[in-house]
Design an enzyme around this catalytic site. Sequence first.
Site, PDB file in Angstrom:
ATOM      1  N   GLY A   5       7.544  44.780  32.980  1.00 29.03           N
ATOM      2  CA  GLY A   5       6.029  45.083  33.295  1.00 29.03           C
ATOM      3  C   GLY A   5       6.058  45.873  32.933  1.00 29.03           C
ATOM      4  O   GLY A   5       6.215  47.338  32.614  1.00 29.03           O
TER       5      GLY A   5
ATOM      6  N   ASP B   8       6.534  41.395  30.071  1.00 32.05           N
ATOM      7  CA  ASP B   8       5.211  40.623  30.346  1.00 32.05           C
ATOM      8  C   ASP B   8       4.361  42.128  29.916  1.00 32.05           C
ATOM      9  O   ASP B   8       4.421  43.479  30.325  1.00 32.05           O
ATOM     10  CB  ASP B   8       4.755  40.956  31.987  1.00 32.05           C
ATOM     11  CG  ASP B   8       3.629  40.675  32.230  1.00 32.05           C
ATOM     12  OD1 ASP B   8       3.444  39.493  32.555  1.00 32.05           O
ATOM     13  OD2 ASP B   8       3.127  42.203  32.856  1.00 32.05           O
TER      14      ASP B   8
ATOM     15  N   TYR C  10      -4.082  46.309  28.646  1.00 31.07           N
ATOM     16  CA  TYR C  10      -3.304  47.467  28.119  1.00 31.07           C
ATOM     17  C   TYR C  10      -2.959  48.288  27.039  1.00 31.07           C
ATOM     18  O   TYR C  10      -2.703  49.149  27.200  1.00 31.07           O
ATOM     19  CB  TYR C  10      -1.733  46.420  29.050  1.00 31.07           C
ATOM     20  CG  TYR C  10      -1.664  45.834  30.367  1.00 31.07           C
ATOM     21  CD1 TYR C  10      -2.384  45.789  31.411  1.00 31.07           C
ATOM     22  CD2 TYR C  10      -0.162  45.205  30.190  1.00 31.07           C
ATOM     23  CE1 TYR C  10      -2.222  45.277  32.294  1.00 31.07           C
ATOM     24  CE2 TYR C  10      -0.114  44.586  31.136  1.00 31.07           C
ATOM     25  CZ  TYR C  10      -0.937  44.843  32.391  1.00 31.07           C
ATOM     26  OH  TYR C  10      -1.027  43.593  33.659  1.00 31.07           O
TER      27      TYR C  10
ATOM     28  N   LYS D  58      -1.006  38.736  27.696  1.00 33.61           N
ATOM     29  CA  LYS D  58      -2.473  37.716  28.372  1.00 33.61           C
ATOM     30  C   LYS D  58      -4.007  37.994  27.967  1.00 33.61           C
ATOM     31  O   LYS D  58      -4.086  38.407  27.392  1.00 33.61           O
ATOM     32  CB  LYS D  58      -3.381  38.369  30.361  1.00 33.61           C
ATOM     33  CG  LYS D  58      -1.719  38.469  30.589  1.00 33.61           C
ATOM     34  CD  LYS D  58      -1.411  39.253  31.779  1.00 33.61           C
ATOM     35  CE  LYS D  58      -0.046  40.017  32.576  1.00 33.61           C
ATOM     36  NZ  LYS D  58      -0.150  40.922  32.243  1.00 33.61           N
TER      37      LYS D  58
ATOM     38  N   HIS E 263      -5.259  36.582  31.812  1.00 29.61           N
ATOM     39  CA  HIS E 263      -5.386  37.565  32.498  1.00 29.61           C
ATOM     40  C   HIS E 263      -5.934  37.556  34.487  1.00 29.61           C
ATOM     41  O   HIS E 263      -5.840  37.874  34.467  1.00 29.61           O
ATOM     42  CB  HIS E 263      -5.960  38.796  32.209  1.00 29.61           C
ATOM     43  CG  HIS E 263      -5.450  40.004  32.350  1.00 29.61           C
ATOM     44  ND1 HIS E 263      -4.860  41.334  31.718  1.00 29.61           N
ATOM     45  CD2 HIS E 263      -5.378  40.260  33.545  1.00 29.61           C
ATOM     46  CE1 HIS E 263      -4.534  41.821  32.137  1.00 29.61           C
ATOM     47  NE2 HIS E 263      -4.155  41.553  33.199  1.00 29.61           N
TER      48      HIS E 263
ATOM     49  N   SER F 280      -3.761  33.986  35.902  1.00 28.54           N
ATOM     50  CA  SER F 280      -3.377  35.459  36.981  1.00 28.54           C
ATOM     51  C   SER F 280      -4.423  35.838  37.482  1.00 28.54           C
ATOM     52  O   SER F 280      -5.648  35.405  37.035  1.00 28.54           O
ATOM     53  CB  SER F 280      -2.839  36.153  35.409  1.00 28.54           C
ATOM     54  OG  SER F 280      -2.823  37.821  35.809  1.00 28.54           O
TER      55      SER F 280
HETATM   56  N1  LIG Z   1      -2.296  40.658  36.532  1.00 25.57           N
HETATM   57  C1  LIG Z   1      -2.355  42.005  37.095  1.00 25.57           C
HETATM   58  O1  LIG Z   1      -4.103  41.702  36.745  1.00 25.57           O
HETATM   59  C2  LIG Z   1      -1.770  42.464  36.938  1.00 25.57           C
HETATM   60  C3  LIG Z   1      -1.654  44.152  37.726  1.00 25.57           C
HETATM   61  C4  LIG Z   1      -0.953  44.268  37.762  1.00 25.57           C
HETATM   62  C5  LIG Z   1       0.192  44.632  37.147  1.00 25.57           C
HETATM   63  N2  LIG Z   1       0.382  43.857  36.492  1.00 25.57           N
HETATM   64  C6  LIG Z   1       2.005  43.490  35.953  1.00 25.57           C
HETATM   65  O2  LIG Z   1       2.727  43.734  36.566  1.00 25.57           O
HETATM   66  C7  LIG Z   1       3.927  45.158  36.361  1.00 25.57           C
HETATM   67  C8  LIG Z   1       4.655  45.556  37.834  1.00 25.57           C
HETATM   68  O3  LIG Z   1       3.225  45.946  38.476  1.00 25.57           O
HETATM   69  P1  LIG Z   1       4.216  47.704  39.328  1.00 25.57           P
HETATM   70  O4  LIG Z   1       3.901  48.657  37.789  1.00 25.57           O
HETATM   71  O5  LIG Z   1       2.987  47.759  40.277  1.00 25.57           O
HETATM   72  O6  LIG Z   1       5.118  46.922  39.855  1.00 25.57           O
HETATM   73  P2  LIG Z   1       5.798  48.350  40.627  1.00 25.57           P
HETATM   74  O7  LIG Z   1       7.515  47.828  40.578  1.00 25.57           O
HETATM   75  O8  LIG Z   1       5.473  47.165  42.355  1.00 25.57           O
HETATM   76  O9  LIG Z   1       5.395  49.374  40.664  1.00 25.57           O
HETATM   77  C9  LIG Z   1       5.718  50.309  39.912  1.00 25.57           C
HETATM   78  C10 LIG Z   1       5.333  51.787  40.427  1.00 25.57           C
HETATM   79  O10 LIG Z   1       6.553  51.792  41.700  1.00 25.57           O
HETATM   80  C11 LIG Z   1       7.670  52.928  41.357  1.00 25.57           C
HETATM   81  N3  LIG Z   1       8.559  52.773  40.801  1.00 25.57           N
HETATM   82  C12 LIG Z   1       9.682  51.773  40.701  1.00 25.57           C
HETATM   83  N4  LIG Z   1      10.870  51.410  40.597  1.00 25.57           N
HETATM   84  C13 LIG Z   1      11.291  52.195  41.501  1.00 25.57           C
HETATM   85  C14 LIG Z   1      12.551  52.838  42.479  1.00 25.57           C
HETATM   86  N5  LIG Z   1      13.295  51.706  42.392  1.00 25.57           N
HETATM   87  N6  LIG Z   1      11.655  53.436  43.678  1.00 25.57           N
HETATM   88  C15 LIG Z   1      10.817  53.859  44.306  1.00 25.57           C
HETATM   89  N7  LIG Z   1       9.895  53.227  43.307  1.00 25.57           N
HETATM   90  C16 LIG Z   1       9.869  52.467  42.205  1.00 25.57           C
HETATM   91  C17 LIG Z   1       6.566  53.490  39.868  1.00 25.57           C
HETATM   92  O11 LIG Z   1       7.198  54.895  39.724  1.00 25.57           O
HETATM   93  P3  LIG Z   1       7.301  56.007  39.018  1.00 25.57           P
HETATM   94  O12 LIG Z   1       5.750  56.343  39.121  1.00 25.57           O
HETATM   95  O13 LIG Z   1       8.022  56.626  39.868  1.00 25.57           O
HETATM   96  O14 LIG Z   1       7.740  55.181  37.832  1.00 25.57           O
HETATM   97  C18 LIG Z   1       6.095  52.674  39.846  1.00 25.57           C
HETATM   98  O15 LIG Z   1       4.281  53.826  39.775  1.00 25.57           O
HETATM   99  C19 LIG Z   1       2.615  45.668  35.885  1.00 25.57           C
HETATM  100  O16 LIG Z   1       3.517  45.983  34.917  1.00 25.57           O
HETATM  101  C20 LIG Z   1       2.045  44.798  34.772  1.00 25.57           C
HETATM  102  O17 LIG Z   1       2.659  43.822  34.301  1.00 25.57           O
HETATM  103  C21 LIG Z   1      -0.075  42.856  36.529  1.00 25.57           C
END
Ligand SMILES: NC(=O)c1ccc[n+]([C@@H]2O[C@H](COP(=O)([O-])OP(=O)(O)OC[C@H]3O[C@@H](n4cnc5c(N)ncnc54)[C@H](OP(=O)(O)O)[C@@H]3O)[C@@H](O)[C@H]2O)c1
Length: 316
Positions: free
Chosen positions: A27, A52, A57, A86, A119, A169
């Site tokens: 993402g 994604d 964004y 999206k 979205h 979404s």
């Molecule tokens: N449809 C929607 O409305 C919507 C909403 C939200 C997200 N999304 C999509 O979903 C994607 C993923 O969401 P998300 O960013 O919340 O995903 P996530 O992978 O659950 O969370 C990312 C966070 O987790 C931490 N992280 C990543 N890998 C790690 C690991 N191996 N160990 C410990 N912490 C780790 C990162 O920390 P650091 O900050 O330290 O790197 C980052 O802040 C987004 O980029 C976007 O494309 C869609």
Amino acid sequence: MIESSDIRMTRISLNHGTGHIPALGFGTLIPDAALTISATKDALAAGFRHFDSAERYKNEREVGEALQAGLAASGLAREDIFVTTKLWNTNHRPERVEPACEASLERLRLDYLDLYLIHTPFAFQPGDDQDPRDQNGNVLYDRDVTLLDTWKAMESLVDHGKCRAIGLSDVSLDEVRPIYESARIKPAVVQVESHPYLPETELLEFCKQRGIVFLAFAPLGHGAKPGPLEDPVIAAIAARIGKTPAQVMLAWAVQRGTALLTTPRTAARAQENFNISALPQDALDEINQIQTRQRLNEVVKTGVPGFIPQSKGVGT
Ligand SMILES: NC(=O)c1ccc[n+]([C@@H]2O[C@H](COP(=O)([O-])OP(=O)(O)OC[C@H]3O[C@@H](n4cnc5c(N)ncnc54)[C@H](OP(=O)(O)O)[C@@H]3O)[C@@H](O)[C@H]2O)c1
């Protein structure tokens, strides 16, 4: 689902379009432009083939730049990756859908999308302001367009070859069901928040029964503290099998039949998050029995982006 002895290679069949979606997705919700570029390149190099993005964004140009450079450097072709973006809430009116898609394609440097999603199911007042508000700070919704109106314009995009598959979404079953029943082209994918503290089992079952891919965002609970990454059950499994808590949660998501989107920001994290392996059944059962519930992103309720501030605050 095309299962493999190596779960990193899992791909899930789409009910329309030309193929499969890689279960492990990257993402691009990264506010910083330079970090978007480096993280996207790192993800491609680590093995991610599913990306994604979103108009909202405001970094599709950086994602496009990184993908173009990354493909050239690795000798991969456009067809080797799966790219989603999206349609934002301000572009729900049917006449705005194709121009919005074309603008995203131009920013991403692509001539087709593998997947285009609405979205959120909330239409905002049309215009260039992505966050239209009245003088009291209340969101200006657009009551003159329905989700079905927008969906029909999305179907035309498939007809016109702009995208291979379309989906929804930030929806609940109440929104997915009527679109599924009325649609000429059924939703291929539903992207929602999901992790061990928000398993969304009813929606997942609905999707599985109809061949819709359930695509989990925030599979690590957005890294929130407290949150599922710190759950003692997850930590104990990770210690037992010699994996990290993140790897345990991502494997659980793939093994329960979902695709997922994670956002590692460094090369080391990208490798960690891609290098998952299958969990034994007893570990899956233990995670399925976790009772804690936590929703981290309220966008599904209002269409307004944002994770609930925990240790940090970010957009949708
Ligand atoms: N449809 C929607 O409305 C919507 C909403 C939200 C997200 N999304 C999509 O979903 C994607 C993923 O969401 P998300 O960013 O919340 O995903 P996530 O992978 O659950 O969370 C990312 C966070 O987790 C931490 N992280 C990543 N890998 C790690 C690991 N191996 N160990 C410990 N912490 C780790 C990162 O920390 P650091 O900050 O330290 O790197 C980052 O802040 C987004 O980029 C976007 O494309 C869609």
